[in-house]
Design a protein around this motif. Structure first.
Motif, short mmCIF file in Angstrom:
data_model
loop_
_atom_site.label_atom_id
_atom_site.label_comp_id
_atom_site.label_asym_id
_atom_site.label_seq_id
_atom_site.Cartn_x
_atom_site.Cartn_y
_atom_site.Cartn_z
N ALA A 96 44.34 10.42 -4.51
CA ALA A 96 43.59 10.22 -5.75
C ALA A 96 44.06 8.98 -6.50
CB ALA A 96 43.70 11.46 -6.65
N ARG A 118 37.71 9.17 -14.03
CA ARG A 118 38.07 10.37 -13.26
C ARG A 118 36.85 10.93 -12.53
NH1 ARG A 118 41.30 11.07 -17.96
NH2 ARG A 118 39.67 12.32 -18.98
N ASP A 122 36.44 11.45 -8.50
CA ASP A 122 36.06 12.75 -7.94
C ASP A 122 34.85 12.62 -7.02
OD1 ASP A 122 38.09 13.97 -9.36
OD2 ASP A 122 36.79 14.72 -10.96
N GLU A 123 33.86 11.85 -7.44
CA GLU A 123 32.66 11.67 -6.61
C GLU A 123 32.99 10.95 -5.31
OE1 GLU A 123 28.14 9.78 -6.81
OE2 GLU A 123 29.57 9.38 -8.43
N GLU A 126 34.70 13.33 -2.93
CA GLU A 126 33.74 14.26 -2.34
C GLU A 126 32.93 13.58 -1.24
OE1 GLU A 126 33.22 17.40 -2.62
OE2 GLU A 126 34.48 17.94 -4.34
N ALA A 131 38.37 15.43 -1.02
CA ALA A 131 38.63 16.13 -2.28
C ALA A 131 39.79 17.12 -2.15
CB ALA A 131 37.37 16.84 -2.76
N ARG A 134 43.41 15.41 -2.12
CA ARG A 134 43.59 14.40 -3.14
C ARG A 134 45.05 14.18 -3.52
NH1 ARG A 134 39.88 15.16 -7.40
NH2 ARG A 134 41.20 13.82 -8.68
#
Length: 248
Positions: A96, A118, A122-123, A126, A131, A134
């Motif tokens: 991440a 953020r 996250d997108e 995914e 995800a 991360r």
């Protein structure tokens, strides 16, 4: 073609590196919703062309236009996926954190990430199937996972144009399939993708168009161009027609 023209247009571009002409009078367009494969031998100028689009190497002549912009504003709206060896995998970050570095232009160097940053991370995680991983440290990743991190990092900036330098090199089949599916989704959304690759079979299966390069753009056309022995001879300097690929 969109009403405003191609998302990416390279016109008469030349680059000189170390006194050697690395790119000479190259012309190339990539439309919205299109995946274009850039194919040629080692040293043909594939990576140089990508770096010229990004403004990382100066043009000796010619012009690059991104969404109609030229000059210093060209870099906005572009995501770049370098070859894996160009990234510092020993840096003490998790997945991440590495993907968040793709938001540097939006965040600035000193600002803390906000909700939009953020959400973008996250997108991207995914989309690339990362995800659930991360918080895994970069040093523990496989080659395929590292490739997905680089793609996610580029996507986190929300680019309309994605430049990919050999994204299939050294990755496993599941990663190739995931990336192919992702690239198809991105073009369906109207993004433009330009990909260098040595994998002629993958290019024949996945690209809408291909451009053969050897310091300049030798030929452009549909994937069936890769079966044209005369054009492949011009690009590679030897007979590299891929009749066996088109049959696979």
């Amino acid at each position: 073609m969109t009403d405003s023209g191609p998302l990416l247009r390279v016109t008469d571009a030349s680059v000189v590196l170390g006194g050697r002409t690395a790119l000479e009078k190259a012309d190339l367009c990539v439309e919205a919703g299109e995946l274009v494969g850039l194919i040629g031998p080692n040293g043909a100028g594939k990576t140089t062309l990508l770096r010229a689009v990004l403004g990382l190497v100066p043009l000796a002549a010619g012009e690059v236009a991104v969404e109609g912009r030229t000059g210093r504003r060209v870099g906005r709206g572009i995501g770049y996926v370098p070859q894996r060896h160009e990234f510092a995998w020993d840096f003490p970050l998790d997945i991440a954190g590495a993907v968040l570095t793709g938001r540097t232009r939006q965040m600035g160097w000193l600002r803390r990430p906000g909700a939009a940053d953020r959400a973008a991370v996250d997108e991207a995680l995914e989309l690339t199937g990362l995800a659930e991983l991360r918080r895994r440290p970069l040093g523990e990743l496989s080659g395929g996972q590292r490739q997905r991190v680089l793609v996610a990092r580029a996507l986190a900036a929300g680019p309309r144009i994605l430049l990919l330098d050999e994204p299939f090199t050294g990755v496993d089949v599941p990663t190739q399939e995931l990336l192919n599916e992702l690239f198809g989704r991105l073009t369906t959304e109207g993004r433009a993708l330009l990909m260098t690759t040595h994998d002629l079979a993958a290019a024949a299966r996945t690209c809408h168009r291909v451009a053969l390069i050897n310091r300049t753009i030798v030929a452009e056309g549909g994937p069936d161009l890769l079966a044209d022995s005369d054009q492949m001879l011009r690009a590679f300097g030897l007979d590299r027609a891929i009749g066996t690929v088109t049959a696979s």
